[in-house]
Design a protein around this motif. Sequence first.
Motif: not given
Lengths: 167, 277
Positions: A20-21, A25, A66-69, B47, B50, B112, B121, B123
Amino acid sequence: MVQDNFKTLFGFIFLVLLQNLIFDNVNLFGYSCPAVYLFFVISYRFDKSQFALIILGFLLGLTVDLLQNSSGANAISTLFISFIRPFIIKFSFGVNPDNISILSMKTRLDKQLLYIVLLTFIHQFVLQSVAYFDLDHFVLILRNTVMNSTLTFILLFAALNLFKKKA
Amino acid sequence: MRWILTRIIQYKNFVLFLFLLGIGVTLSTYRSIYHQTKIEKLGLVVSGSISQSINDSKSYFSLKEINQKLLLENNLLKQELIHLEKSGSSFKEVEIDSKINDYYVQSAEVIKNSFSKARNILIISKGSSDGIKKDMSVISSEGIVGIVKQTSENFSSVISMLYQDLKINAKLNNSGAFGSLSWEGRNPEQMTLSDVSVINKIALGDTIVTGGMSAYFPKGIPIGTILEFDKPNLGGYYTIKVKLLNNLTDLEYVYIIDNKKRAEFLGLEKQSDDGSR
């Protein structure tokens, strides 16, 4: 035993955060994004319960989702490769792999390569197919699959050599 | 009975796989909107916080670019102001009263951004505590960005224009012909405008703006220019490739527009729908 479980849990959290971090990206060529969390499934010990792996794989994918939506493509694809992993192990290493983990495996580099390539490719193919879910986008799905699994493969192979147990 | 149990235990991995697959498919096909929103909200909070911390450190390095963009926008606004002052003195009589104004604008930071998936998406750093609500429209200084999908207290997720199932009402600035704009999922700079009838004349480089035929976007916000188009031989509709004006891959700040008459608009639309049934 307890130590082993802690290691697994730590690996789980570490890989989710890493994905995720940092790797979410990475947008190489504008669209490709490696899935390094697959390292969890790949490095999971061969002799441990597959039942647990299926649950963990699903949770891993769901957390990343969930973290990437995103809507659930990671969960489905990670679940899928967790399920078919024994067949891939059998296919690439034979019925009796000479080691309990790919991390401590030293010989048979070609078979290790085959194992990783199969897992990453199938994972990405399922992932992209679920995400696009449209035959009209087949070329796009294939392009993304090839790009992403190549990138993921390079990273995973590098990571594997990094974490290999030294004799 | 025992036979069934033995079979289940024998194939427990497969049963578990099917069970979890079912959950996964349900999640992704939006069967249960309630659970979906609840879970998504949780994901958004995590998220969001973070990404906020990452973005805080990252945005420092692009301050110069942001300044330049702001300067450009300021210049444009100033030009318009001078233009207005020149064209007539009536400008000063127009009071900008937020009560009369239909659209309320506020700015937010993008913490994000994604543009490489099939459904993307964003954010942003404002949420329900700042008055952001679902379905508000989001634009940048260069063009439109998307629609607010969900809000938590301090964050909101925004459906990007680069979202496969999203269709946006758009029109050609010159001829005023309407069409619907969608993304095919290939290039984050290109979208497709369809449903423009061939009786309208179009040319390469024509500007596409928002149509205003929905409660989302105000009319006339620039979206892009025509890159190429196909004219079918048998009449019907053009297929137009549109090059977007704004670069959705390096968004830093966006504006959120609240259409104050939206509730009224929707109410009327619903009423007339009910009436026609």
